[in-house]
Design a protein around this motif. Structure first.
Motif, short mmCIF file in Angstrom:
data_model
loop_
_atom_site.label_atom_id
_atom_site.label_comp_id
_atom_site.label_asym_id
_atom_site.label_seq_id
_atom_site.Cartn_x
_atom_site.Cartn_y
_atom_site.Cartn_z
N ILE A 147 0.86 -1.18 0.00
CA ILE A 147 0.00 0.00 0.00
C ILE A 147 0.90 1.23 0.00
CG2 ILE A 147 -1.71 1.32 1.33
CD1 ILE A 147 -2.98 -1.20 0.42
N ARG A 148 0.65 2.13 -0.93
CA ARG A 148 1.45 3.35 -0.98
C ARG A 148 1.02 4.30 0.12
NH1 ARG A 148 1.94 5.74 -6.89
NH2 ARG A 148 0.83 7.31 -5.71
N THR A 149 2.01 4.87 0.78
CA THR A 149 1.75 5.87 1.80
C THR A 149 2.63 7.09 1.50
OG1 THR A 149 3.45 4.99 3.27
CG2 THR A 149 1.22 4.15 3.58
N PRO A 150 2.19 8.24 1.95
CA PRO A 150 3.03 9.43 1.74
C PRO A 150 4.28 9.34 2.61
CG PRO A 150 1.14 9.98 3.11
CD PRO A 150 0.95 8.56 2.66
N PRO A 151 5.34 10.04 2.22
CA PRO A 151 6.53 10.05 3.06
C PRO A 151 6.17 10.67 4.42
CG PRO A 151 6.92 11.22 0.98
CD PRO A 151 5.49 10.84 1.03
N SER A 152 6.38 9.93 5.48
CA SER A 152 6.00 10.41 6.80
C SER A 152 6.67 9.54 7.85
CB SER A 152 4.48 10.31 6.97
OG SER A 152 4.10 10.57 8.30
N ARG A 153 6.98 10.14 9.00
CA ARG A 153 7.55 9.34 10.08
C ARG A 153 6.46 8.66 10.90
NH1 ARG A 153 7.27 11.27 14.90
NH2 ARG A 153 6.61 13.39 15.28
N ILE A 154 5.18 9.03 10.70
CA ILE A 154 4.11 8.44 11.50
C ILE A 154 3.10 7.63 10.70
CG2 ILE A 154 4.27 10.14 13.35
CD1 ILE A 154 1.80 11.49 12.10
N ILE A 155 3.24 7.60 9.38
CA ILE A 155 2.34 6.81 8.54
C ILE A 155 3.15 5.69 7.92
CG2 ILE A 155 0.82 6.80 6.53
CD1 ILE A 155 0.44 9.86 7.02
N ARG A 156 2.68 4.46 8.13
CA ARG A 156 3.40 3.33 7.55
C ARG A 156 2.42 2.28 7.07
NH1 ARG A 156 5.16 -1.13 10.98
NH2 ARG A 156 3.82 -1.19 12.79
N SER A 157 2.92 1.37 6.27
CA SER A 157 2.09 0.25 5.84
C SER A 157 2.79 -1.04 6.25
CB SER A 157 1.84 0.28 4.34
OG SER A 157 3.04 0.12 3.63
N LEU A 158 1.97 -2.04 6.49
CA LEU A 158 2.45 -3.35 6.89
C LEU A 158 1.83 -4.36 5.93
CD1 LEU A 158 3.87 -5.17 9.00
CD2 LEU A 158 1.75 -5.11 10.31
N CYS A 159 2.68 -5.04 5.17
CA CYS A 159 2.21 -6.03 4.21
C CYS A 159 2.27 -7.41 4.86
CB CYS A 159 3.07 -5.97 2.95
SG CYS A 159 2.40 -6.93 1.59
N VAL A 160 1.12 -8.09 4.90
CA VAL A 160 1.03 -9.42 5.48
C VAL A 160 0.79 -10.44 4.37
CG1 VAL A 160 0.18 -8.56 7.70
CG2 VAL A 160 -1.46 -9.21 5.93
N PRO A 161 1.05 -11.71 4.62
CA PRO A 161 0.80 -12.72 3.59
C PRO A 161 -0.69 -12.76 3.21
CG PRO A 161 2.11 -13.64 5.39
CD PRO A 161 1.64 -12.29 5.83
N ALA A 162 -0.96 -13.15 1.97
CA ALA A 162 -2.34 -13.31 1.53
C ALA A 162 -2.97 -14.47 2.29
CB ALA A 162 -2.39 -13.57 0.03
N GLY A 163 -4.26 -14.41 2.47
CA GLY A 163 -4.98 -15.47 3.15
C GLY A 163 -6.17 -14.93 3.90
N PHE A 164 -7.09 -15.82 4.19
CA PHE A 164 -8.33 -15.44 4.86
C PHE A 164 -8.04 -14.85 6.24
CE2 PHE A 164 -12.18 -16.46 7.33
CZ PHE A 164 -13.10 -15.75 6.58
N ASP A 165 -8.46 -13.61 6.45
CA ASP A 165 -8.36 -12.90 7.74
C ASP A 165 -6.93 -12.70 8.25
OD1 ASP A 165 -11.06 -12.45 7.91
OD2 ASP A 165 -11.45 -14.08 9.31
#
Length: 158
Positions: free
Chosen positions: A43-61
């Protein structure tokens, strides 16, 4: 330091509309409240020290389970997923959907029951349709409820 610094916003980002993410990004920077978007794709996020994204493996829930694992009492979860909202409330967090509806202990049981009923209807072949498209009123309601939550947080002792 800002009183909100220990409070975080967690976003069930796979299905969160981009316009809602933009509202969150602006509010995060304005109030210096950390925001984490959790999804099973980058997920694209703007450059920021307080906004981040966490990519998890695909799968139900998988994303939902990661949010539940990480949230703390007082955090906010942004989701349209009723079971995730219920788990957030159980852990002492607040939950808000992208249309600006704040889930509460008083409403979540009814929402779970309705969700289960609709699942049963769909499983039996009934066409139930999906939710209406997000409109300007929904965006305004979301922004208003988010601001209300942020204001509540700023008034509580750290």
């Amino acid at each position: 330091m800002n009183k909100q610094s220990c409070t975080q916003i967690w976003v069930d980002a796979d299905a969160c509309p981009n316009v809602i993410k933009e509202v969150l990004f602006r509010a995060a920077e304005r109030t210096q409240t950390p925001v984490t978007l959790v999804a099973n794709q980058p997920i694209r996020t703007p450059p920021s020290r307080i906004i981040r994204s966490l990519c998890v493996p695909a799968g139900f829930d998988v994303a939902d389970n990661e949010i539940v694992r990480r949230i703390a009492p007082g955090d906010l979860v942004i989701t349209a997923d009723i079971p995730l909202a219920a788990e957030a409330l159980d852990k002492g967090a607040a939950a808000l959907n992208p249309r600006g509806e704040r889930y509460t202990e008083a409403t979540i049981k009814e929402r779970l029951t309705l969700r289960d009923f609709m699942d049963t209807m769909r499983a039996s072949g009934v066409q139930t349709g999906g939710p209406a498209a997000l409109n300007q009123r929904d965006r305004q309601q979301f922004a208003a409820e988010l601001d209300k939550w942020l204001l509540e947080k700023s008034r509580r002792p750290a």
